[in-house]
Design a protein around this motif. Structure first.
Motif, short mmCIF file in Angstrom:
data_model
loop_
_atom_site.label_atom_id
_atom_site.label_comp_id
_atom_site.label_asym_id
_atom_site.label_seq_id
_atom_site.Cartn_x
_atom_site.Cartn_y
_atom_site.Cartn_z
N PRO A 846 3.12 7.05 4.60
CA PRO A 846 2.01 6.69 3.68
C PRO A 846 0.71 7.40 4.01
CG PRO A 846 3.27 4.75 4.28
CD PRO A 846 3.79 5.85 5.15
N ASP A 847 0.44 7.60 5.30
CA ASP A 847 -0.81 8.27 5.68
C ASP A 847 -0.86 9.70 5.14
OD1 ASP A 847 -1.68 6.04 6.96
OD2 ASP A 847 -1.13 6.71 8.98
N GLN A 848 0.28 10.41 5.16
CA GLN A 848 0.31 11.77 4.63
C GLN A 848 -0.01 11.78 3.13
OE1 GLN A 848 4.35 12.62 6.18
NE2 GLN A 848 3.48 14.53 6.97
N TRP A 849 0.59 10.82 2.42
CA TRP A 849 0.31 10.75 0.98
C TRP A 849 -1.15 10.36 0.72
CZ3 TRP A 849 3.13 13.02 -2.44
CH2 TRP A 849 4.51 13.17 -2.24
N ALA A 850 -1.68 9.49 1.54
CA ALA A 850 -3.09 9.10 1.37
C ALA A 850 -4.00 10.31 1.55
CB ALA A 850 -3.45 8.00 2.37
N GLU A 851 -3.67 11.16 2.51
CA GLU A 851 -4.46 12.38 2.72
C GLU A 851 -4.38 13.30 1.51
OE1 GLU A 851 -3.09 14.14 6.30
OE2 GLU A 851 -3.73 12.49 7.59
N ALA A 852 -3.18 13.43 0.93
CA ALA A 852 -3.01 14.29 -0.25
C ALA A 852 -3.81 13.75 -1.44
CB ALA A 852 -1.53 14.40 -0.61
N VAL A 853 -3.78 12.43 -1.64
CA VAL A 853 -4.55 11.83 -2.73
C VAL A 853 -6.04 12.05 -2.52
CG1 VAL A 853 -5.20 9.63 -3.80
CG2 VAL A 853 -2.80 10.13 -3.36
N ALA A 854 -6.51 11.88 -1.30
CA ALA A 854 -7.93 12.07 -1.01
C ALA A 854 -8.35 13.51 -1.26
CB ALA A 854 -8.22 11.68 0.43
N ALA A 875 6.75 5.72 -0.32
CA ALA A 875 6.71 5.67 1.15
C ALA A 875 6.34 4.29 1.64
CB ALA A 875 5.72 6.70 1.67
N LEU A 876 5.43 3.61 0.95
CA LEU A 876 5.05 2.26 1.34
C LEU A 876 6.22 1.29 1.19
CD1 LEU A 876 1.52 2.18 -0.30
CD2 LEU A 876 1.96 1.90 2.16
N LEU A 877 6.97 1.42 0.13
CA LEU A 877 8.13 0.55 -0.08
C LEU A 877 9.18 0.76 0.99
CD1 LEU A 877 8.58 0.74 -3.96
CD2 LEU A 877 7.87 -1.25 -2.62
N ALA A 878 9.31 2.00 1.45
CA ALA A 878 10.32 2.29 2.45
C ALA A 878 10.04 1.59 3.77
CB ALA A 878 10.42 3.79 2.68
N GLY A 879 8.75 1.22 4.00
CA GLY A 879 8.40 0.54 5.25
C GLY A 879 8.94 -0.86 5.32
N GLY A 880 9.07 -1.53 4.17
CA GLY A 880 9.68 -2.86 4.14
C GLY A 880 8.77 -4.01 4.47
N ASP A 881 7.48 -3.80 4.78
CA ASP A 881 6.63 -4.94 5.13
C ASP A 881 5.90 -5.45 3.89
OD1 ASP A 881 3.56 -3.77 5.31
OD2 ASP A 881 5.09 -2.27 5.80
N PRO A 882 5.55 -6.74 3.86
CA PRO A 882 4.92 -7.34 2.67
C PRO A 882 3.62 -6.66 2.27
CG PRO A 882 5.72 -9.05 4.15
CD PRO A 882 5.88 -7.76 4.88
N ASP A 883 2.77 -6.30 3.22
CA ASP A 883 1.51 -5.66 2.87
C ASP A 883 1.75 -4.29 2.25
OD1 ASP A 883 -1.44 -5.74 2.96
OD2 ASP A 883 -1.18 -4.00 4.29
N GLY A 884 2.79 -3.63 2.74
CA GLY A 884 3.14 -2.33 2.16
C GLY A 884 3.58 -2.48 0.71
N ARG A 885 4.29 -3.55 0.38
CA ARG A 885 4.69 -3.78 -1.02
C ARG A 885 3.47 -3.97 -1.90
NH1 ARG A 885 9.43 -5.05 -3.00
NH2 ARG A 885 8.50 -6.64 -4.36
N ARG A 886 2.49 -4.73 -1.39
CA ARG A 886 1.28 -4.93 -2.19
C ARG A 886 0.57 -3.61 -2.44
NH1 ARG A 886 -3.70 -4.91 -1.04
NH2 ARG A 886 -3.32 -4.91 1.21
N GLN A 887 0.44 -2.80 -1.39
CA GLN A 887 -0.21 -1.50 -1.56
C GLN A 887 0.60 -0.58 -2.47
OE1 GLN A 887 -1.49 0.31 2.17
NE2 GLN A 887 -1.55 -1.70 3.14
N ALA A 888 1.92 -0.67 -2.35
CA ALA A 888 2.78 0.15 -3.21
C ALA A 888 2.58 -0.21 -4.67
CB ALA A 888 4.24 -0.02 -2.82
N ALA A 889 2.44 -1.50 -4.95
CA ALA A 889 2.21 -1.93 -6.33
C ALA A 889 0.89 -1.35 -6.85
CB ALA A 889 2.18 -3.46 -6.40
N GLU A 890 -0.11 -1.29 -6.00
CA GLU A 890 -1.39 -0.73 -6.42
C GLU A 890 -1.26 0.76 -6.74
OE1 GLU A 890 -4.12 -1.52 -3.31
OE2 GLU A 890 -4.18 -3.70 -3.62
N GLN A 891 -0.56 1.50 -5.87
CA GLN A 891 -0.42 2.93 -6.09
C GLN A 891 0.45 3.22 -7.32
OE1 GLN A 891 -2.22 5.13 -4.55
NE2 GLN A 891 -3.10 3.45 -3.35
#
Length: 1002
Positions: A846-854, A875-891
């Motif tokens: 996710p950090d790599q994608w965040a850098e590309a978006v920025a 990438a966030l969904l692949a992490g499997g954690d609840p906060d990552g799902r929320r961020q994935a929904a935003e993206q």
């Protein structure tokens, strides 16, 4: 005294046309209010266009408007440049006199090129400044008309535009686009039945159709009742029903034919069976002396001056007047507007009379016309003399007299900035050349000066090679580069390089410069030939031009020291031989190289300075390159909005200066910028204009490819494949410019991705790389790199894609390492390609994608941002954690909004599928979204174990054995996994598992 002649054959009653008259009246009302208006009136020959306009002009003049009429002149291939414009100005001068002179102001000497009554024309014959001078002329004419319309409405009529020259059409187009507030109404008429498929008026009309300020009026035929009313007006009473019905059936409602049949003989009897018989029936009923005069007028052109007819007809004055009176009374001839000559009342009759001439009669009449004009040139307006004299000597069959006349007319056309007409005249001179003896050629005019061309000798007569060079330059200025290339080839077949090495080198250099644009090679073979011919000769302007051209061609290899050294030597040599134009050309190359090296600000500054000098000096041969490359450099540096502003200004300049091909390049660049910025409807409109103005093979194919790329983004794969197939078929076996390969390869890769064919995308990249020598337009190269990286990422897990993936990713990385990253836009695309390749290997974060978006965000590129946010969410969904799902929904929600606004259906489907598999509701507000599940896609721990084995290619029995379950239980698990992943096959499930890293890497 002559006996009065019956003249009832013309319709005394204006019949029908109520709707068309109301439209014209409303246009006049709008013009009276200060809003300029324009309308195009089309209809077949004889349908009544002139009559409708005459009736309207009479009403407009009665309401206080100033009216003037000009008509296209049919003189065959040689044409009469600006004939309608000159006629309009002459009419206005007769009506308002000194007011026209005052409106012309201090620039009246320049307008005198079209209206000699204003004084002596200014300046010498233009050479490379033709288009600049013509643009100034267009602007002066427009401002002149605006001044005349300050205190009353001005109504201008251009009749018979199907006969008008190209320069007149371009002036009209310029007027319609440039005038924004004036009491002006321009009306144009043309014959619809004369417009064959390739008629030059067709693209002009299509261009006008795009302008909301231009109205189209199609004039149809009369109804049966209207025909009967017209006949009643001619006959002075109602016609018999049978006769009216017969006339209507024969004429099908064409008003001119109704007149001819109504007045063509007794009410009963055989009607003429052929159109020509119909048109000639009343001519042949006249006395022979009258017929002779009509034949003379027919061969003289659209209109003929009275004194000129007198010289040609050879009749005593009283007999000539008697014959003319009969012809006018019979409504075959009418007096011209200025009262100084005659024309046929209808052009169809003139054509029929002229076609009826025997070859000997035609030649004899044309000889008389030519001899009369040579003896008394004041018989016709000075601006028309060269072209009319050339036409008459040519059709008289006297080649020795025709050649110098045609050459003089070509110079006159050039002075009036009519490049297309000048080309046709020069081609006629080429046709005549071999038929004329050496003695006659010794008295020809000198060669015209041409940029970089070695003159044959001070004051000497023009030679054959000089003539070919003049024609090649005229063709280039007219936007007909394929014709220019053919002329250069022909010249090189005839010029002996041993005797005339400078001339031969000049033609080879011309070919080198055009080769890439015509997709006929890269131009290097032609350039080497020019260099060989110059070796050992004293420095000359040809040497400087060839060296400057070499620098420009080498600049495609990048700003390495060797290229810079060649460009600097070209500047020095140009200064040494006094070739200012060539020096500017080489300086522009240096500025472009500076921008390519990463100093875009400094490069643009130097490019702008050269452009300003080019405009100030009128170096039109350099202008197109300056306009196109400046916008391209701005685009490549990521300054999209500034590039669009520059392109808009450049289009206006190119349009004013008649640089047709330059407009195509500019519109294509505009479409690329608009596509990147997500303004796709505007990009489609720009592509339509680019295609319309494209006259060489390269520009046509670039427009095809850009159209295909936009179609892929929208999801119209059928259109995209059609465009790709057509472009590929044209490019196969041909050496085409590097940039075209980037664009075509990108389109083919995008299609392969859309069709789910990653192996095909690999082959496209491998076949393209050897064709490219340098990645000069880095943004196009980065676009291709991202496309092939996406192909690998989307293809991961598909059957057969694993083999060779590592090698393919290595090739893409090698390509990316060769591309420059010295500007923020290049760095942003580098980050995007890097993370997409990591995704293809299953190790993106996710950090790599965040850098590309920025990195992408400052450039406001919605499609690429949507792609990056999609990858980020995955990438966030692949992490499997609840906060990552929320961020994935935003993206993914942000990506969904972008693709919906764009209409990017394929990417939108990918976003939707990913959200569905992850059980994300992208339509809900963030706080209303359901609580995340413990595992991605709601998979249980056991289902993830089964999925891992499915991804490894195990069968249900093998899964059962390895996990200690029954085959039936394994089958149930597999079915549930397919349902949760929203896929239908085990192969698709494996692909999703690998791409989203739901299973450990092998």
């Amino acid at each position: 005294m002559l006996v009065p002649v019956e003249t009832r054959s013309v319709s005394p009653v204006f019949v029908g046309r109520k709707s068309e008259s109301e439209t014209l009246a409303s246009l006049l009302e709008a013009a009276d209010a200060g809003t300029p208006q324009a309308a195009v009136l089309g209809g077949e020959a004889g349908v009544g266009k002139t009559r409708l306009l005459e009736e309207f002009l009479a009403r407009a003049a009665g309401a206080g408007a100033l009216t003037a009429v000009g008509a296209g002149v049919e003189l065959g291939a040689d044409g009469l440049p600006f004939a309608p414009v000159a006629a309009l100005l002459r009419s206005l001068h007769r009506q308002v006199g000194d007011e026209l002179v005052e409106a012309a102001g201090e620039r009246r000497a320049e307008l005198a090129r079209l209206l000699p009554e204003l004084g002596e024309p200014s300046g010498a014959a233009p050479v490379d400044g033709d288009a600049l001078d013509r643009a100034r002329l267009f602007e002066l004419l427009t401002r002149l008309l605006e001044r005349l319309a300050q205190h009353r409405t001005l109504v201008l009529v251009f009749e018979d535009l199907h006969w008008a020259d190209r320069s007149t059409r371009e002036l009209l187009a310029y007027y319609v686009r440039s005038v924004r507030a004036a009491r002006l109404l321009v009306l144009v008429s043309y014959r619809t039945d004369d417009l064959h498929r390739r008629h030059p008026l067709r693209p002009f009309l299509a261009e006008l159709d795009r302008l909301r300020t231009v109205h189209r009026i199609e004039l149809g035929r009369l109804s049966g009742q209207e025909v009967a009313a017209q006949m009643a007006g001619i006959l002075g009473g109602p016609a018999e029903a049978d006769r009216a019905r017969s006339v209507f059936q024969r004429t099908e409602g064409n008003p001119f034919f109704v007149e001819e049949l109504t007045a063509g003989g007794p009410p009963y009897g055989d009607l003429p069976e052929t159109l020509r018989d119909l048109l000639l029936v009343r001519v042949e009923a006249l006395d022979e002396p009258v017929q002779d005069v009509l034949r003379a007028v027919a061969e003289g052109g659209s209109s003929v001056e009275h004194e000129l007819i007198a010289r040609v007809a050879g009749l005593p004055e009283q007999e000539l007047l008697a014959a003319l009176r009969v012809a006018v009374g019979a409504r075959l001839l009418v007096a011209t507007e200025d009262g100084d000559g005659y024309r046929f009342r209808h052009a169809l009759t003139r054509e029929a009379v002229a076609d009826d001439l025997l070859p000997g009669e035609r030649a004899r009449l044309n000889r008389r016309y030519a001899q009369a004009l040579e003896a008394e040139p004041e018989l016709v307006p000075a601006d028309e003399l060269p072209t009319r004299l050339a036409s008459h000597w040519y059709h008289a069959g006297d080649r020795a007299r025709a050649l110098p006349a045609v050459l003089a007319a070509a110079v006159a056309a050039g002075r009036r900035f009519a490049n297309a007409e000048q080309l046709r005249l020069l081609e006629r001179a080429i046709e005549l050349w071999d038929a004329v003896g050496e003695e006659a050629r010794a008295g020809l005019r000198p060669a015209q000066p041409i940029w970089g061309y070695p003159a044959s000798g001070a004051g000497g007569p023009v030679g054959w090679a000089d003539l070919m060079a003049e024609a090649a330059i005229a063709a280039t200025l007219a936007g007909e580069e394929e014709r220019a290339m053919a002329l250069c080839r022909r010249a090189l077949r005839e010029v002996d390089p041993a005797e005339r090495p400078l001339h031969a080198a000049w033609f080879w250099a011309q070919r080198a410069g055009m080769a890439g644009r015509l997709m006929g090679g890269d131009g290097w073979a032609e350039l080497r030939r020019a260099q060989e011919l110059l070796r050992g000769l004293p420095p000359s302007e040809v040497h400087a031009r060839v060296l400057a051209l070499e620098a420009a061609m080498r600049s495609k290899q990048g700003p390495d020291p060797e290229v810079l050294e060649v460009a600097e030597r070209a500047v020095e040599l140009a200064r040494l031989v006094g070739a200012t134009g060539t020096e500017l050309y080489a300086r522009y190359t240096l500025a472009t190289l500076q921008a390519d090296a990463g100093d875009s600000a400094g490069g643009v500054e130097r490019m702008t300075a050269v452009l300003e000098t080019v405009l100030r000096r009128g170096e039109v041969a350099l202008l197109g390159r300056c306009l196109v490359n400046l916008g391209a450099v701005l685009l490549d540096s990521g300054q999209f909005e500034r590039a669009l502003e520059q392109i808009a200004e450049s289009v206006e300049l190119a349009d004013r200066y008649g640089l047709v091909e330059t407009i195509s390049w500019l519109r294509a660049n505009e479409a690329f910028a608009l596509t990147m910025l997500g303004r796709w409807p505007e990009a489609e409109a720009a592509l339509e204009l680019a295609t319309r103005h494209a006259s060489n093979a390269h520009n046509r194919q670039v427009s095809r490819v850009l159209t295909g790329l936009l179609a892929v983004l929208r999801g119209d794969l059928a259109l995209a494949e059609a465009q790709a197939g057509a472009a590929l078929a044209r490019a196969e076996g041909m050496a085409t410019p590097d940039l075209f390969h980037w664009e075509l390869s990108r389109l083919r890769v995008d299609l392969a991705v859309a069709r789910g064919r990653p192996l095909e995308a690999r082959e496209i990249l491998r076949s393209s790389l050897p064709l490219v020598s340098y990645f000069g337009s880095s943004l196009l190269a980065w676009g291709l790199a991202f496309a092939v990286a996406t192909a690998e990422a989307e293809g991961r897990g598909l059957p057969g894609s694993a083999e060779g993936r590592a090698a393919a990713i290595g090739e893409i990385r090698a390509l990316a390492r060769r591309l420059p990253r010295d500007l923020p836009i290049r760095e942003a695309f580098g980050a995007l390609v890097n993370v997409q390749l990591a995704r293809a290997e299953g190790r993106d974060t996710p950090d790599q994608w965040a850098e590309a978006v920025a990195a992408l965000t400052p450039f406001e590129l919605p499609y690429h941002l949507a792609e990056a946010r999609y990858g980020w969410g995955e990438a966030l969904l692949a992490g499997g954690d609840p906060d990552g799902r929320r961020q994935a929904a935003e993206q993914l929600g942000a990506a969904r909004e972008l693709v919906e606004r764009l209409g990017a259906a394929p990417l939108g489907e990918r976003v939707a599928r990913l959200a569905q598999r992850a059980r994300l509701d992208l339509t809900a507000e963030p706080e209303a979204r359901p609580e995340p599940k413990a595992q991605p896609f709601g998979l249980t721990r056991r289902e993830r174990d089964v999925l891992e084995l499915v991804a490894a290619g195990r069968s249900n029995r093998q899964i059962a054995e390895e996990l200690y379950m029954s085959p039936k239980t394994a089958s149930v698990h597999v079915s549930r996994i397919l349902a949760k992943l929203e896929v239908t096959t085990r192969g698709e499930a494996a692909a999703v598992a690998h791409r989203l890293r739901l299973v450990p890497l092998a």
